[in-house]
Design a protein around this motif. Structure first.
Motif, PDB file in Angstrom:
ATOM      1  N   UNK A  33      -5.164   1.885  43.929  1.00  0.00           N
ATOM      2  CA  UNK A  33      -5.600   0.593  43.410  1.00  0.00           C
ATOM      3  C   UNK A  33      -6.968   0.769  42.754  1.00  0.00           C
ATOM      4  N   UNK A  34      -7.138   0.179  41.581  1.00  0.00           N
ATOM      5  CA  UNK A  34      -8.440   0.166  40.907  1.00  0.00           C
ATOM      6  C   UNK A  34      -8.929   1.549  40.513  1.00  0.00           C
ATOM      7  N   UNK A  35     -10.156   1.874  40.888  1.00  0.00           N
ATOM      8  CA  UNK A  35     -10.786   3.130  40.473  1.00  0.00           C
ATOM      9  C   UNK A  35     -10.121   4.369  41.047  1.00  0.00           C
ATOM     10  N   UNK A  67      -5.663   7.514  35.725  1.00  0.00           N
ATOM     11  CA  UNK A  67      -5.469   7.143  34.324  1.00  0.00           C
ATOM     12  C   UNK A  67      -5.937   5.719  34.027  1.00  0.00           C
ATOM     13  N   UNK A  68      -6.866   5.199  34.820  1.00  0.00           N
ATOM     14  CA  UNK A  68      -7.293   3.800  34.698  1.00  0.00           C
ATOM     15  C   UNK A  68      -7.896   3.491  33.328  1.00  0.00           C
ATOM     16  N   UNK A  69      -8.740   4.350  32.814  1.00  0.00           N
ATOM     17  CA  UNK A  69      -9.371   4.069  31.515  1.00  0.00           C
ATOM     18  C   UNK A  69      -8.329   4.007  30.403  1.00  0.00           C
ATOM     19  N   UNK A  70      -7.323   4.871  30.458  1.00  0.00           N
ATOM     20  CA  UNK A  70      -6.257   4.857  29.449  1.00  0.00           C
ATOM     21  C   UNK A  70      -5.428   3.579  29.552  1.00  0.00           C
ATOM     22  N   UNK A  71      -5.143   3.133  30.785  1.00  0.00           N
ATOM     23  CA  UNK A  71      -4.389   1.885  30.973  1.00  0.00           C
ATOM     24  C   UNK A  71      -5.163   0.695  30.407  1.00  0.00           C
ATOM     25  N   UNK A  72      -6.460   0.642  30.675  1.00  0.00           N
ATOM     26  CA  UNK A  72      -7.277  -0.466  30.176  1.00  0.00           C
ATOM     27  C   UNK A  72      -7.348  -0.467  28.659  1.00  0.00           C
TER      28      UNK A  72
END
Length: 77
Positions: free
Chosen positions: A17-19, A23-28
């Motif tokens: 979840x979250x950080x 691949x969080x930056x790519x999803x955002x």
């Protein structure tokens, strides 16, 4: 590999979840900001050759955005 989910996804569990999502930056960038979660579950999938198999699937989702980046991790049957 193309596939369709047949029926409901069962035994859904969060992976990250979250950080904690790598691949969080790519999803955002691709889909927008939200409370992103990476989940896994078990479902019947129809493959592009017409066969229906039971598989563990992984995907990311955020409220208001929906399921994205769904993939088959392994076949169970």
């Amino acid at each position: 590999m193309y596939f369709e989910i047949q029926g409901n996804i069962e035994d859904i569990e969060p992976i990250a979840i979250g950080n904690r999502i790598q691949e969080l930056s790519r999803l955002k960038k691709q889909f927008g900001s939200g409370r992103w979660r990476k989940l896994k579950g078990v479902a019947n999938v129809k493959l592009d050759n017409g066969h229906i198999r039971r598989a563990e699937v992984h995907w990311c989702e955020a409220h208001g955005i929906g399921k994205r980046k769904m993939k088959i991790k392994r076949f169970i049957d």
